[in-house]
Design a protein around this motif. Structure first.
Motif, short mmCIF file in Angstrom:
data_model
loop_
_atom_site.label_atom_id
_atom_site.label_comp_id
_atom_site.label_asym_id
_atom_site.label_seq_id
_atom_site.Cartn_x
_atom_site.Cartn_y
_atom_site.Cartn_z
N VAL A 2 0.64 -1.17 0.03
CA VAL A 2 0.08 0.08 -0.02
C VAL A 2 0.97 1.30 -0.02
N ARG A 3 1.82 1.23 0.69
CA ARG A 3 2.87 2.51 0.55
C ARG A 3 3.47 2.76 -0.37
N GLU A 4 3.81 1.58 -1.27
CA GLU A 4 4.29 1.96 -2.48
C GLU A 4 3.62 2.28 -3.52
N ILE A 5 2.51 1.53 -3.58
CA ILE A 5 1.55 1.47 -4.78
C ILE A 5 1.13 2.95 -4.77
N HIS A 6 0.74 3.64 -3.72
CA HIS A 6 0.36 5.13 -3.80
C HIS A 6 1.21 5.94 -4.60
N ARG B 87 -12.11 8.17 5.41
CA ARG B 87 -11.88 9.47 5.51
C ARG B 87 -12.72 10.40 4.75
N ASN B 88 -13.21 11.46 5.42
CA ASN B 88 -14.07 12.38 4.60
C ASN B 88 -13.31 13.19 3.56
N LYS B 89 -14.11 14.16 3.11
CA LYS B 89 -13.52 15.22 1.99
C LYS B 89 -12.35 16.06 2.60
N GLU B 90 -12.59 16.23 3.89
CA GLU B 90 -11.84 17.05 4.79
C GLU B 90 -10.46 16.16 5.36
N LEU C 291 -1.90 4.22 7.91
CA LEU C 291 -1.82 4.23 6.54
C LEU C 291 -2.46 5.38 5.77
N PRO C 292 -1.81 6.49 5.91
CA PRO C 292 -2.54 7.82 5.27
C PRO C 292 -2.82 7.45 3.62
N GLU C 293 -2.18 6.41 2.95
CA GLU C 293 -2.55 6.23 1.65
C GLU C 293 -3.98 5.33 1.47
N VAL C 294 -4.51 5.05 2.69
CA VAL C 294 -5.64 4.06 2.54
C VAL C 294 -6.99 5.10 2.58
#
Length: 569
Positions: A81-85, A144-147, A111-114
């Motif tokens: 996940v960290r790399e694919i982003h 995660r919402n739009k914000e 995981l901020p990428e998720v």
């Protein structure tokens, strides 16, 4: 939109029914059909290079990427996940599965990428996400919402199994792989270490649908179907109808694996099992411990006396492979208590004895009560126990050695004649494997990849040191065990000189070619072919010549059929 459902399995032979179920259910969803989304499946293994998995996903270029997460693959998936982003920054990433369902907020923070986590059963949730429904209205997700704030919607109610499509319409995807099947979801028990105890509703698939599905497997000659039902025989009628059906439809090819509670088996079930073709079913039975205080504390209702009686009865018939489990690291189980649990289960002589170590799963009762148990586990998956109030890390290391020796010498099924004699020379079975582990450790044998023949040589050397008065007897038993499993054309070193001369061998096979006294069914073979498919061995200690027949092996343990040819004075 292109959606890629991705599984990272423990081994190539495994498959991931979850991603196939998500795809099948979503494709039956009207809104998904209308949107004409392309849903694809990609399966990899944890043994593949991360770069190869990244390459595969990148080539697919999905708009939405979903991963099925478990304790055995979460570390690998997080790295992906960290790399694919970085290479697919516009791809939306979703996770699902038991390893992320119970701490979804922590997963998103880590995981901020998720984009989000699907919690619990995923068929309905994934279908609604794939259909483009607003995330605010989709039950069973954390997102995660739009914000960028993390939001959590209520859990989704469980679904009826009849709504889950049959996923094996195209068997080409499962050639040389284990096929998994579920006829129920949920569990009637509440074992504190298991996430199945959190599923409060036990549901069964309609029996007519189940029979239709099973007939498909039989028609397609699938070698092994592994039921993933947590306690298959918790409903007597359900279990009986399925067992009766597969016995009636049996064509001698497809075998079935079930996880059961042996103490729930009743007389009707036992009689039915006794009539089954050898190998038709395999039974996995979780004993975990025979310590009554431990059993109570982990919320089990297992009655070991009934387990013992039923396992012995099934074993006497000799037609069912039984796999019994123990777990080290449970509350109130110290080293001596585990020693007793091991001996009690070992005495049942199952085909496989699995000595496992407690995994502290997120969301489980065990995880919530770690502090009161003095339970410390590894921080990395699979969160295996390091020590408890009752079991030190040194104890764990000793039990790891026992586990390794049980796997090599008992579960391999290669030393069935030798081990009982070795046990006689020691206080009990547990002590045998503990001493074997010490022998390996002291001679620095543990980290070496030994050949199969070398395992026999090591066991002989151990016997010569441990029970020297029986060393020659054990050497002959090792020879017997070796040829019981191996149609070997080169003689192993430990077996010594071959005691049968060429004339004796020639005369035996010439006579057998005429009479077929010991090898019925070999009529179409000549004497040279018969000799290649069998082995003759004279055992001086018992004064017998034994014929090992490798064509007519035991279907349960793959041992050669043996025939005593003659007694020698």
């Amino acid at each position: 939109m292109k959606i890629l459902l991705t599984a990272v399995n423990a081994k190539y032979i495994h498959s991931n029914p979850a991603v196939y179920s998500l795809k099948a259910y979503a494709q039956s969803f009207p809104a998904v059909q209308k949107a004409e989304h392309k849903i694809l499946i990609a399966e990899y293994t944890i043994n593949q290079q991360i770069d190869d998995i990244l390459r595969g996903i990148y080539r697919q270029a999905p708009d939405m990427l979903c991963f099925s997460c478990y304790i055995w693959n979460i570390s690998c998936i997080e790295n992906i996940v960290r790399e694919i982003h970085k290479v697919l920054p516009k791809t939306v990433v979703w996770l699902g599965g038991p390893e992320v369902s119970y701490d979804a907020e922590a997963v998103l923070k880590r995981l901020p990428e998720v984009s989000g986590v699907m919690r619990g059963e995923g068929e309905e949730t994934f279908a609604r996400l794939a259909a483009g429904e607003a995330v605010e209205r989709v039950l069973g997700i954390t997102y995660r919402n739009k914000e960028g704030a993390i939001c959590e919607n209520p859990w989704r109610g469980v679904m009826e199994l009849d709504k889950v499509p049959f996923i094996y319409q195209n068997m080409t995807d499962f050639v040389n792989r284990i096929v998994y099947y579920e006829s129920s979801r949920g569990c009637p028990f509440h074992c504190s270490y298991c996430l199945s105890s959190l599923d409060k509703k036990l549901r069964f698939r309609n029996l007519e649908l189940v029979k239709q599905d099973l007939l498909f497997f039989i028609d397609h000659e699938v070698p092994l179907v592994k039921f993933v039902d947590r306690t298959f025989n918790c409903n007597h009628r359900h279990a009986m109808e399925i067992w009766q059906y597969i016995m009636e439809q049996d064509r001698g090819i497809t075998n079935f694996h079930f996880e059961i509670a042996a103490d729930l088996l009743n007389e009707e079930e036992l009689r039915l099992i006794s009539r089954m073709r050898p190998g038709l079913i395999q039974l996995e039975i979780g004993v975990q411990s025979v310590n009554l205080e431990t059993v109570r504390e982990i919320h089990r209702t297992m009655q070991f006396e009934k387990v013992s009686a039923n396992v012995r009865r099934i074993r006497e018939k000799g037609n069912v492979h039984q796999h019994l489990d123990l777990i080290a690291g449970l509350p109130y189980e110290d080293f001596d208590s585990f020693h007793r649990s091991f001996n009690a289960v070992y005495d049942l002589r199952p085909e496989q004895l699995q000595l496992g170590f407690l995994k502290v799963l997120k969301g489980s009762f065990m995880d919530e009560h770690k502090k009161s148990y003095g339970l410390v586990c590894q921080s990395r998956p699979p969160y295996e126990v390091l020590y408890t109030r009752w079991l030190s890390y040194e104890d764990i290391l000793l039990l790891k050695g026992v586990e390794e020796m049980v796997e090599i010498y008992y579960n391999s099924g290669q030393f069935v004649k030798t081990l009982p004699v070795l046990e006689e020379g020691l206080p009990d079975a547990f002590t045998l494997y503990l001493r074997l582990a010490e022998y390996y450790e002291n001679r620095k044998l543990r980290l070496i990849s030994h050949t199969r023949a070398a395992r026999y040589e090591i066991l002989l050397a151990f016997a010569e040191e441990t029970v020297p008065e029986r060393a020659e007897e054990i050497r002959e038993l090792l020879i017997y065990d070796y040829y019981l499993k191996e149609n070997a054309k080169s003689r192993p070193v430990f077996a010594g000189e071959y005691r049968m001369d060429k004339k004796e061998l020639r005369e035996f096979y010439e006579k057998e070619c005429r009479e077929h006294r010991y090898l019925p069914g070999y009529e179409r073979y000549d004497k040279n072919q018969m000799r290649k498919m069998t082995h003759l061995e004279y055992f001086k200690k018992i004064g017998e010549t034994v014929l090992f027949d490798y064509i007519r092996r035991n279907p349960l343990n793959r041992q050669a059929r043996t025939v005593i040819i003659a007694k020698t004075k």
